[in-house]
Write an enzyme that holds these catalytic residues in place. Structure first.
Site, mmCIF file in Angstrom:
data_model
loop_
_atom_site.group_PDB
_atom_site.id
_atom_site.type_symbol
_atom_site.label_atom_id
_atom_site.label_comp_id
_atom_site.label_asym_id
_atom_site.label_seq_id
_atom_site.Cartn_x
_atom_site.Cartn_y
_atom_site.Cartn_z
ATOM 1 N N LYS A 42 49.339 10.665 -23.410
ATOM 2 C CA LYS A 42 47.932 10.288 -23.429
ATOM 3 C C LYS A 42 47.521 9.993 -24.863
ATOM 4 O O LYS A 42 48.248 10.291 -25.808
ATOM 5 C CB LYS A 42 47.055 11.422 -22.885
ATOM 6 C CG LYS A 42 47.318 11.783 -21.439
ATOM 7 C CD LYS A 42 46.379 12.894 -21.000
ATOM 8 C CE LYS A 42 46.608 13.289 -19.558
ATOM 9 N NZ LYS A 42 45.684 14.364 -19.140
ATOM 10 N N SER A 129 36.556 15.919 -18.256
ATOM 11 C CA SER A 129 36.558 15.527 -19.667
ATOM 12 C C SER A 129 36.379 14.021 -19.831
ATOM 13 O O SER A 129 35.647 13.569 -20.712
ATOM 14 C CB SER A 129 37.863 15.970 -20.342
ATOM 15 O OG SER A 129 37.920 17.370 -20.421
#
Length: 160
Positions: A42, A129
């Site tokens: 990520k 998130s």
């Protein structure tokens, strides 16, 4: 015997939903390690050090909780830190299939560590998130989703 658990994740950023799960897990387990993944696959908004710092400040008053960064397999982290369980949050049915696959793989890797699913308090079921980052990026009010210092850090990152 001390029973410990790891709550792994990217936590980019650490939300009130994450905090809710940690606080409730701290009642169940003697020790809860919030393990913040480096997440090489990520591209986190915050560095590992920033994510650890933000979560540490949120959880500083919660007894029995430790925040640390890690890389590698979660089951290896748990085994190396003498933790007996992995905590995973389920917000909605849509989370279940992925989390079930992850738990099954972890059980395949080691039968000594159990996965425990916790659901967030009702008012945090929709908070993620990625949604918090998106709202913050466009200057929206995120005060009910994150602690004030996390909101400031997000505003600083996005320059608003």
């Amino acid at each position: 015997m001390t029973v410990g658990a790891v709550y792994p994740g990217t936590f980019d950023p650490f939300t009130r939903g994450h905090e809710d799960l940690v606080r409730r897990a701290a009642v169940i387990f003697d020790k809860v390690v919030v393990a913040i993944a480096t997440s090489p696959g990520k591209t986190p908004l915050f560095s590992l050090e920033e994510r650890v710092g933000l979560a540490t400040k949120v959880l500083q008053s919660v007894e029995g909780v430790i925040v640390t960064g890690y890389e590698g397999l979660t089951v290896d982290f748990a085994r190396n830190n003498d933790l007996q369980a992995i905590i995973r949050g389920l917000r909605a049915v849509s989370d279940f299939e992925y989390e079930f696959q992850l738990a099954t793989m972890n059980r395949h890797l080691t039968e000594q560590i159990e996965t425990v699913f916790l659901t967030p308090t009702e008012n945090f079921t929709f908070v993620s998130s990625s949604l918090v980052r998106e709202v913050a990026q466009f200057g929206g009010d995120i005060s009910s989703f994150v602690r004030p210092h996390v909101a400031v850090a997000l505003k600083t990152k996005f320059g608003n």
